[in-house]
Write a protein that holds these residues in place. Structure first.
Motif, PDB file in Angstrom:
ATOM      1  N   VAL A 152       0.861  -1.182   0.000  1.00  8.82           N
ATOM      2  CA  VAL A 152       0.000   0.000   0.000  1.00  8.82           C
ATOM      3  C   VAL A 152       0.896   1.230   0.000  1.00  8.82           C
ATOM      4  CG1 VAL A 152      -1.742   1.344   1.232  1.00  8.82           C
ATOM      5  CG2 VAL A 152      -1.900  -1.159   1.206  1.00  8.82           C
ATOM      6  N   ARG A 157       0.931   7.819  -5.083  1.00 10.82           N
ATOM      7  CA  ARG A 157       1.561   6.737  -5.836  1.00 10.82           C
ATOM      8  C   ARG A 157       2.629   7.330  -6.751  1.00 10.82           C
ATOM      9  NH1 ARG A 157      -0.238   1.708  -7.529  1.00 10.82           N
ATOM     10  NH2 ARG A 157      -2.410   2.125  -6.925  1.00 10.82           N
ATOM     11  N   ASP A 165      -2.002  -0.982  -3.740  1.00  4.77           N
ATOM     12  CA  ASP A 165      -3.070  -0.024  -3.482  1.00  4.77           C
ATOM     13  C   ASP A 165      -2.462   1.321  -3.097  1.00  4.77           C
ATOM     14  OD1 ASP A 165      -4.800  -2.157  -3.872  1.00  4.77           O
ATOM     15  OD2 ASP A 165      -4.996  -2.587  -1.738  1.00  4.77           O
ATOM     16  N   GLN A 322      -6.114  -0.317   4.971  1.00  4.13           N
ATOM     17  CA  GLN A 322      -6.145  -0.866   3.616  1.00  4.13           C
ATOM     18  C   GLN A 322      -5.226  -2.078   3.488  1.00  4.13           C
ATOM     19  OE1 GLN A 322      -8.213  -0.104   1.234  1.00  4.13           O
ATOM     20  NE2 GLN A 322      -7.312  -1.654  -0.107  1.00  4.13           N
ATOM     21  N   ARG A 326      -6.172  -5.739   2.376  1.00  4.50           N
ATOM     22  CA  ARG A 326      -5.483  -6.360   1.242  1.00  4.50           C
ATOM     23  C   ARG A 326      -4.959  -7.749   1.592  1.00  4.50           C
ATOM     24  NH1 ARG A 326      -5.950  -6.897  -3.635  1.00  4.50           N
ATOM     25  NH2 ARG A 326      -6.392  -4.663  -3.743  1.00  4.50           N
ATOM     26  N   THR A 334      -6.591  -3.710  -7.678  1.00  2.00           N
ATOM     27  CA  THR A 334      -5.978  -2.656  -6.873  1.00  2.00           C
ATOM     28  C   THR A 334      -7.006  -1.587  -6.504  1.00  2.00           C
ATOM     29  OG1 THR A 334      -5.286  -1.475  -8.867  1.00  2.00           O
ATOM     30  CG2 THR A 334      -3.693  -2.984  -7.864  1.00  2.00           C
ATOM     31  N   VAL A 335      -6.773  -0.968  -5.355  1.00  2.00           N
ATOM     32  CA  VAL A 335      -7.728  -0.017  -4.793  1.00  2.00           C
ATOM     33  C   VAL A 335      -7.044   1.331  -4.581  1.00  2.00           C
ATOM     34  CG1 VAL A 335      -9.166   0.517  -2.782  1.00  2.00           C
ATOM     35  CG2 VAL A 335      -9.061  -1.831  -3.655  1.00  2.00           C
ATOM     36  N   SER A 336      -7.759   2.404  -4.894  1.00  2.00           N
ATOM     37  CA  SER A 336      -7.294   3.762  -4.597  1.00  2.00           C
ATOM     38  C   SER A 336      -8.263   4.400  -3.608  1.00  2.00           C
ATOM     39  CB  SER A 336      -7.219   4.609  -5.872  1.00  2.00           C
ATOM     40  OG  SER A 336      -6.256   4.103  -6.774  1.00  2.00           O
TER      41      SER A 336
END
Length: 357
Positions: A152, A157, A165, A322, A326, A334-336
Motif C-alpha cells: 500500500v 503513488r 493499493d 487498507q 489487502r 488494486t484499490v485507490s
C-alpha cells in the motif's frame, strides 16, 4: 470495559456528533478538533462498535512483519510535517494492530535493503518520492521483492508504480476547495507558483485548481520551476532562492494577479519570505491560499495562512486499514482510497467582494 464514543467525546471536550464526523473523515471539522479527537481515541484505545463486530481476527497484524519503506527521499523530505504525520499515523495504527514494524529508509533504490532481504515480509507500506523517474534505474531485485508482497502506497503513488493499493489526499478536491474559496472572495486574476512542475501530487492539485478557477470565470497564470533543478533522492522546498525567481517573474507581469495558489505549505513559507524581501505583505498586497496544513511550517508566518488540510495522519492510519484488508483479499483488483481535505481559514486572503459591494 471498552471505551465508548461518549468517553472519547468527554476526553476531547467535543460533542458525540463531532467524534462521529472525525472518525468518518468528514471535511467540516477543524484540524485542531480532529487532533483532539484522535488523541483521545489513541489514549482510550477506542474502537468503533461497527469495526469490533465486523473485523475478523484474521485481519489483524499480530505476528506479521510489515515493512515501512521510504523510497527515493532525502531524510529532510521524510521529516517534512505532512510526511512525518503520515508516517506517525501509520506507525500508531501498526503498533495498535500488533505488527512487527521494519522501518527502512531507502534514499537510493539501486539495491535491496538488507533490512528486508532477510525478513519474511507479510506486507509493505511505502512512501516514495513523487517526482522524477524513481524506478527507471531501480534494482531489479528490489522491484521483484516489492511486487511479490502486498503493498500500500500512502500519501501518493509514484510514477512507474503499477502495483499495490494507494491511500492519498483527494487532490482534485484540494484544488477545487482552493479555487472556490478565492472565487467566493472576488478574486478573478489568479496565479500558481510551483517550483516542482512534474511532481505527481502538486501537479494534480494545480490542474484541478486551474480547471475550477477557469469554470468560475477566473484567469489563471502558472509560474513554474524547471524539472531539471530536481534530482533523486528528492529534497523539500526549503530555500527561498528556489521560489524567489518565480515570485520575481510573477510580479513583473503587466496584469498582476490578486491571489496566489501554492500547492504545498513548504512553497508558501518560501513565498512569504520572498515577498517580505520586497517589503510586501500577504493579505494586504497579495492574497494566498496554500495546501497541507503543516503547522510547524506555518506557525511563524504572518498573517495566518489560509490552507487546505489534507489530513496526513488519517491517511497513514487508513493505509494500515487498507493493508489489513489487502492481506485478506489478495486477488482483488488494486484499490485507490482518497481522504477528503478540509479548509483551514486564516487571514492571507483578502475579501475583494466586500470592496465591490
Amino acid at each position: 470495559m471498552p471505551a465508548t464514543v461518549k468517553d472519547v467525546a468527554k476526553a476531547a471536550d467535543v460533542s458525540i456528533g463531532t467524534v462521529s464526523r472525525v472518525l468518518s473523515g468528514e471535511p467540516n471539522v477543524t484540524a485542531e478538533t480532529a487532533r483532539r479527537v484522535m488523541n483521545a481515541v489513541d489514549q482510550l484505545g477506542y474502537s468503533r462498535l461497527r469495526k469490533r463486530k465486523h473485523d475478523p481476527d484474521a485481519m489483524q497484524l499480530g505476528r506479521k512483519n510489515i515493512a515501512m519503506l521510504l523510497l527515493g527521499m532525502d531524510r529532510s523530505l521524510a521529516t517534512l510535517p505532512s510526511v512525518a504525520c503520515g508516517i506517525h499515523g501509520a506507525e500508531s495504527a501498526l503498533s495498535k494492530a500488533g505488527a512487527n514494524v521494519l522501518l527502512s529508509d531507502v534514499p537510493s533504490v539501486d539495491s535491496v535493503p538488507t533490512s528486508i532481504v532477510r525478513q519474511n515480509l507479510h506486507g509493505v507500506l511505502a512512501k516514495a518520492a513523487l517526482q522524477g523517474k524513481l524506478f527507471e534505474s531501480a534494482d531489479a531485485g528490489l522491484l521483484e521483492r516489492l511486487r511479490a508482497v502486498p503493498t500500500v502506497w500512502f500519501l501518493g503513488r509514484p510514477l512507474g508504480a503499477d502495483w499495490g493499493d494507494v491511500v492519498e489526499s483527494n487532490d482534485h478536491e484540494v484544488g477545487k476547495l482552493a479555487a472556490e474559496y478565492l472565487l467566493h472572495r472576488g478574486h478573478r486574476r489568479l496565479a500558481i507558483i510551483d517550483p516542482k512542475p512534474d511532481h505527481v501530487t502538486l501537479s494534480q492539485r494545480c490542474a484541478s485548481f486551474s480547471w475550477h478557477a477557469g469554470e468560475g470565470g477566473a484567469k489563471v497564470e502558472k509560474v513554474v520551476g524547471d524539472s531539471k533543478d530536481w534530482t533523486l533522492p528528492l529534497h523539500p522546498v526549503d530555500d527561498v532562492e528556489m521560489v524567489d525567481k518565480l515570485v520575481g517573474r510573477l510580479l513583473k507581469r503587466r496584469s498582476k494577479p490578486t491571489a496566489i495558489f501554492c500547492p504545498a505549505d513548504g512553497i508558501t513559507a518560501m513565498v512569504y519570505r520572498s515577498f517580505a524581501r520586497r517589503g510586501l505583505q500577504m493579505g494586504r498586497d497579495m492574497s494566498l491560499i496554500s495546501c497541507n496544513n503543516e503547522l510547524p511550517l506555518l506557525s511563524g508566518l504572518y498573517p495566518e495562512v489560509t490552507t487546505i488540510d489534507i489530513r496526513a495522519e488519517q491517511i497513514g492510519r487508513q493505509a494500515v486499514d487498507q493493508l489489513i484488508w489487502r492481506l485478506g483479499h489478495a486477488e482483488a483488483p488494486t484499490v485507490s482510497v482518497s481522504v477528503q481535505p478540509g479548509l483551514v481559514e486564516g487571514m492571507s486572503v483578502k475579501d475583494l467582494s466586500e470592496s465591490k459591494s
